[in-house]
Scaffold this motif. Sequence first.
Motif, PDB file in Angstrom:
ATOM      1  N   ALA A  26      49.696  35.818  43.171  1.00  0.00           N
ATOM      2  CA  ALA A  26      48.426  35.658  43.892  1.00  0.00           C
ATOM      3  C   ALA A  26      47.394  34.865  43.090  1.00  0.00           C
ATOM      4  N   ALA A  75      48.936  33.730  47.100  1.00  0.00           N
ATOM      5  CA  ALA A  75      47.470  33.619  47.148  1.00  0.00           C
ATOM      6  C   ALA A  75      47.004  33.343  48.570  1.00  0.00           C
ATOM      7  N   SER A 133      43.195  36.323  41.041  1.00  0.00           N
ATOM      8  CA  SER A 133      43.241  36.549  42.481  1.00  0.00           C
ATOM      9  C   SER A 133      42.077  35.832  43.142  1.00  0.00           C
TER      10      SER A 133
END
Length: 346
Positions: A26, A75, A133
């Motif tokens: 992510a 992501a 993130s």
Amino acid sequence: MRALRLTAWGDPPAPVDIERPVPLRAQVLVRVEATGLCHSDLHVIDAAPGVLPYQLPFTLGHEVAGRVAALGPDANGVEVGERVVLYGPWGCGSCGRCAEGWDNYCDRRATLPWHGAGLGRDGGMAEYVLVPSARHLVPADGLAAEQAAPLSDAGLTSYHAVAGLRHALGEGATAVVIGIGGLGHLAVQILRATTACRVLAVDVRDDALALADRSGADFGTLMRADTAQVLRARGGDVGADAVLDFVGTAETLDLAVGVLRPGGELAVVGSGGGRLTVAKPGVLPPGFRLSLPFWGPRHQLAEVVELACAGALHVETERFPMSAAAEAIDRLRHGRVRGRAVLVPD
């Protein structure tokens, strides 16, 4: 890529060549367009071995703005090419506070070997920064990168401090801002934009008081032996409803206590090493409340960006190329930066 890294405790940060990160899972890779320089960076650079939990080496820089360059396969929430500002206080990511976007008060912060980007984890004094993130990114379209980067700490911390005092700052109230630097001049603007109070400013430098005036302060004064009396007179002799101390030395804390009215609010933001002794009876104003704001939650960063986009916030900056980081650090150390120093790619 080129990065300014802390490689040994007690040594100045060094520009080195390292591999450009590749985002996994992510993670999000951001191409850096501007990075603010903060007194917190000096605290890290000057720290003795064992004082901080960070593992060396790492890249400095926690006030970061840039554009999304690449996404890990998992992501989501941002797009390549989008301009963003980095939410710097990275917590554990799994406790209740982190889940709600309050990484600045992560329940596991005391056990983590980092405090955020550029604070134990690789930060933004580089060509690219790898972000764990997309939840650590806030859209900043419409803002120049040099304006956006300082909002992530100088803007957010000031906003968070003011937000905790806003209930006491209605019509006719008085707020005193001590220290009109990178954070203080934004606090003055935030107070003007979000409260109805009078704003009084204090500093030891004439040019800082001029900056306070440009930022919208109603009154500014140099710090002298009679400053508390001068401020009390401006606040109707009863004292200030709130004081925001962006210096935090013994002298500024004494001034804050001396000017605060009973039941007033004191927010200590600066890390100047001063101490308050709590005792009853004692010299502290009866009923006063103390807060120690640390950064702020992600949603408040979005609110700060919104204020800036609306024209209510303007960061006074001095621009340095990344190759001149040593000069910028030296000027900050000696109190010769007007507003916020910002490093930009060469």
